[in-house]
Design a protein around this motif. Sequence first.
Motif, mmCIF file in Angstrom:
data_model
loop_
_atom_site.group_PDB
_atom_site.id
_atom_site.type_symbol
_atom_site.label_atom_id
_atom_site.label_comp_id
_atom_site.label_asym_id
_atom_site.label_seq_id
_atom_site.Cartn_x
_atom_site.Cartn_y
_atom_site.Cartn_z
ATOM 1 N N ARG A 56 0.917 -1.334 -0.133
ATOM 2 C CA ARG A 56 0.069 0.177 -0.152
ATOM 3 C C ARG A 56 0.792 1.303 0.003
ATOM 4 N N CYS A 57 2.031 1.213 0.422
ATOM 5 C CA CYS A 57 2.812 2.503 0.808
ATOM 6 C C CYS A 57 4.238 1.858 1.349
ATOM 7 N N VAL A 58 5.090 2.744 1.002
ATOM 8 C CA VAL A 58 6.680 2.399 0.997
ATOM 9 C C VAL A 58 7.267 3.623 1.854
ATOM 10 N N VAL A 59 8.174 3.430 2.964
ATOM 11 C CA VAL A 59 8.733 4.481 3.633
ATOM 12 C C VAL A 59 10.154 4.022 3.572
ATOM 13 N N LEU A 60 10.973 5.086 2.956
ATOM 14 C CA LEU A 60 12.340 4.586 2.652
ATOM 15 C C LEU A 60 13.294 5.569 3.581
ATOM 16 N N SER A 61 14.059 5.132 4.192
ATOM 17 C CA SER A 61 14.960 5.617 5.377
ATOM 18 C C SER A 61 16.163 4.904 5.438
ATOM 19 N N GLY A 62 17.155 5.670 6.217
ATOM 20 C CA GLY A 62 18.443 5.160 6.449
ATOM 21 C C GLY A 62 18.725 4.725 7.829
ATOM 22 N N GLU A 63 19.291 3.670 8.217
ATOM 23 C CA GLU A 63 19.729 3.291 9.542
ATOM 24 C C GLU A 63 21.046 4.162 10.037
ATOM 25 N N GLY A 64 21.182 4.097 11.198
ATOM 26 C CA GLY A 64 22.236 4.674 11.859
ATOM 27 C C GLY A 64 22.260 6.412 11.755
ATOM 28 N N ARG A 65 23.196 7.094 11.708
ATOM 29 C CA ARG A 65 23.462 8.629 11.927
ATOM 30 C C ARG A 65 22.580 9.445 10.658
ATOM 31 N N SER A 66 22.673 8.613 9.519
ATOM 32 C CA SER A 66 22.213 9.337 8.457
ATOM 33 C C SER A 66 21.302 8.394 7.313
ATOM 34 N N PHE A 67 20.788 9.567 6.568
ATOM 35 C CA PHE A 67 19.963 8.792 5.388
ATOM 36 C C PHE A 67 20.955 8.436 4.231
ATOM 37 N N CYS A 68 21.680 9.066 3.600
ATOM 38 C CA CYS A 68 22.893 8.541 2.736
ATOM 39 C C CYS A 68 23.646 9.804 2.364
ATOM 40 N N ALA A 69 24.998 9.232 2.852
ATOM 41 C CA ALA A 69 26.022 10.582 2.507
ATOM 42 C C ALA A 69 26.410 10.474 1.025
ATOM 43 N N GLY A 70 25.775 9.958 0.030
ATOM 44 C CA GLY A 70 26.163 9.939 -1.389
ATOM 45 C C GLY A 70 27.040 9.135 -1.896
ATOM 46 N N LEU A 71 27.638 9.395 -2.777
ATOM 47 C CA LEU A 71 28.653 8.205 -3.520
ATOM 48 C C LEU A 71 29.805 7.906 -2.573
ATOM 49 N N ASP A 72 30.212 6.835 -2.047
ATOM 50 C CA ASP A 72 31.338 6.316 -1.721
ATOM 51 C C ASP A 72 32.461 6.688 -2.506
ATOM 52 N N MET A 73 33.154 7.665 -2.545
ATOM 53 C CA MET A 73 34.261 7.856 -3.530
ATOM 54 C C MET A 73 35.258 6.946 -3.544
ATOM 55 N N GLY A 74 35.809 6.524 -2.455
ATOM 56 C CA GLY A 74 36.805 5.381 -2.375
ATOM 57 C C GLY A 74 36.371 4.178 -3.290
ATOM 58 N N SER A 75 35.199 3.634 -2.842
ATOM 59 C CA SER A 75 34.779 2.437 -3.518
ATOM 60 C C SER A 75 34.760 2.680 -4.893
ATOM 61 N N MET A 76 33.965 3.900 -5.429
ATOM 62 C CA MET A 76 33.704 4.159 -6.848
ATOM 63 C C MET A 76 35.078 4.329 -7.528
ATOM 64 N N ALA A 77 36.034 4.975 -6.988
ATOM 65 C CA ALA A 77 37.585 4.919 -7.622
ATOM 66 C C ALA A 77 38.286 3.662 -7.666
ATOM 67 N N ASN A 78 37.865 2.786 -6.874
ATOM 68 C CA ASN A 78 38.573 1.474 -6.975
ATOM 69 C C ASN A 78 37.720 0.463 -8.158
ATOM 70 N N THR A 79 36.663 1.067 -8.646
ATOM 71 C CA THR A 79 36.035 0.396 -9.712
ATOM 72 C C THR A 79 36.743 0.752 -11.108
ATOM 73 N N ALA A 80 37.236 0.149 -11.609
ATOM 74 C CA ALA A 80 38.103 0.567 -12.883
ATOM 75 C C ALA A 80 37.011 1.281 -14.002
ATOM 76 N N ARG A 81 37.258 2.092 -14.573
ATOM 77 C CA ARG A 81 36.353 2.853 -15.682
ATOM 78 C C ARG A 81 35.957 1.756 -16.676
ATOM 79 N N HIS A 82 36.845 1.058 -17.080
ATOM 80 C CA HIS A 82 36.405 0.170 -18.077
ATOM 81 C C HIS A 82 35.568 -0.945 -17.675
ATOM 82 N N ASP A 83 35.255 -1.190 -16.443
ATOM 83 C CA ASP A 83 34.553 -2.083 -15.866
ATOM 84 C C ASP A 83 33.012 -1.717 -15.765
ATOM 85 N N ARG A 84 32.893 -0.312 -15.769
ATOM 86 C CA ARG A 84 31.377 0.295 -15.796
ATOM 87 C C ARG A 84 30.720 0.441 -17.004
ATOM 88 N N ALA A 85 29.447 0.317 -17.132
ATOM 89 C CA ALA A 85 28.894 0.482 -18.478
ATOM 90 C C ALA A 85 28.748 1.982 -18.558
#
Length: 270
Positions: A56-85
């Motif tokens: 009937r309805c959805v509540v979207l939330s984040g556990e802990g101290r925050s909803f969402c801090a955005g991109l994990d820049m370290g994780s994204m940097a470790n994903t090789a550019r050629h591995d991304r669509a």
Amino acid sequence: MDLTVNPPGRIAISMDADGVAQVRLIRSDKMNALDPDMFAALIDAARVLHDLKGLRCVVLSGEGRSFCAGLDMGSMANTARHDRAPLTDRAYGAANLPQQVALQWRKLPVPVIAAVHGVCFGGGLQIASGADFRVVAPDARMAVMELKWGLVPDMAGYALWRGTVRDDVLRELTYTNREFSGAEAHTLGFATVVDPNPHARANAIAADIANRNPHAQRAAKRLFNAYLYASEAEILMAESVEQQAIIGTKNQIEAVMSQMEKRKGVFVDG
């Protein structure tokens, strides 16, 4: 009822007896930052919910101290550019994968409420913006963060903010990455309701939504998803088509009777 989402460890979903689903970002040790597994789990969460009987309805939330801090820049940097669509690939209709992560909440057939607390930056703000509306803590920290990292908002933000955030305000916030509070977000157009306990308030609203004709709720969402971009004639016809399909049905009659008898409605799917 708990539902399984893959990959595990990023998103938890449960649904109560009234049909209100809780979707929780659970990477709390990283302030729910977005890494490839979080993207995949969010996509799977919407897949699980889309055809879920009794929803009937959805509540979207984040556990802990925050909803969402955005991109994990370290994780994204470790994903090789050629591995991304390539971001120009359209894997989800008109959207790519990151865009779908935010847009999919609009595509769900039922209302979605984002309950926002703590940090809500960048991609997190765009995901929250994909909800039908947002309940935000007054001390939440929010920002259109992408230009800080030499990027642009590209998770459907421009499409989702159209009609809610004034153009010149959005330009200033995008160009400067200025942080703003949840209280200010209400004035700017990013927040719908400000409440010191956003999750409790979102759940109270969701419970009210769940006690309505589900077919009318879904029809109203279809109309909302179309009306900003349709002509007047198209909107008028869409209203008539949706109403014609609802009026006089078992659920519509039950909606009237439950209101008159001041009781909880008993609605059916299908």
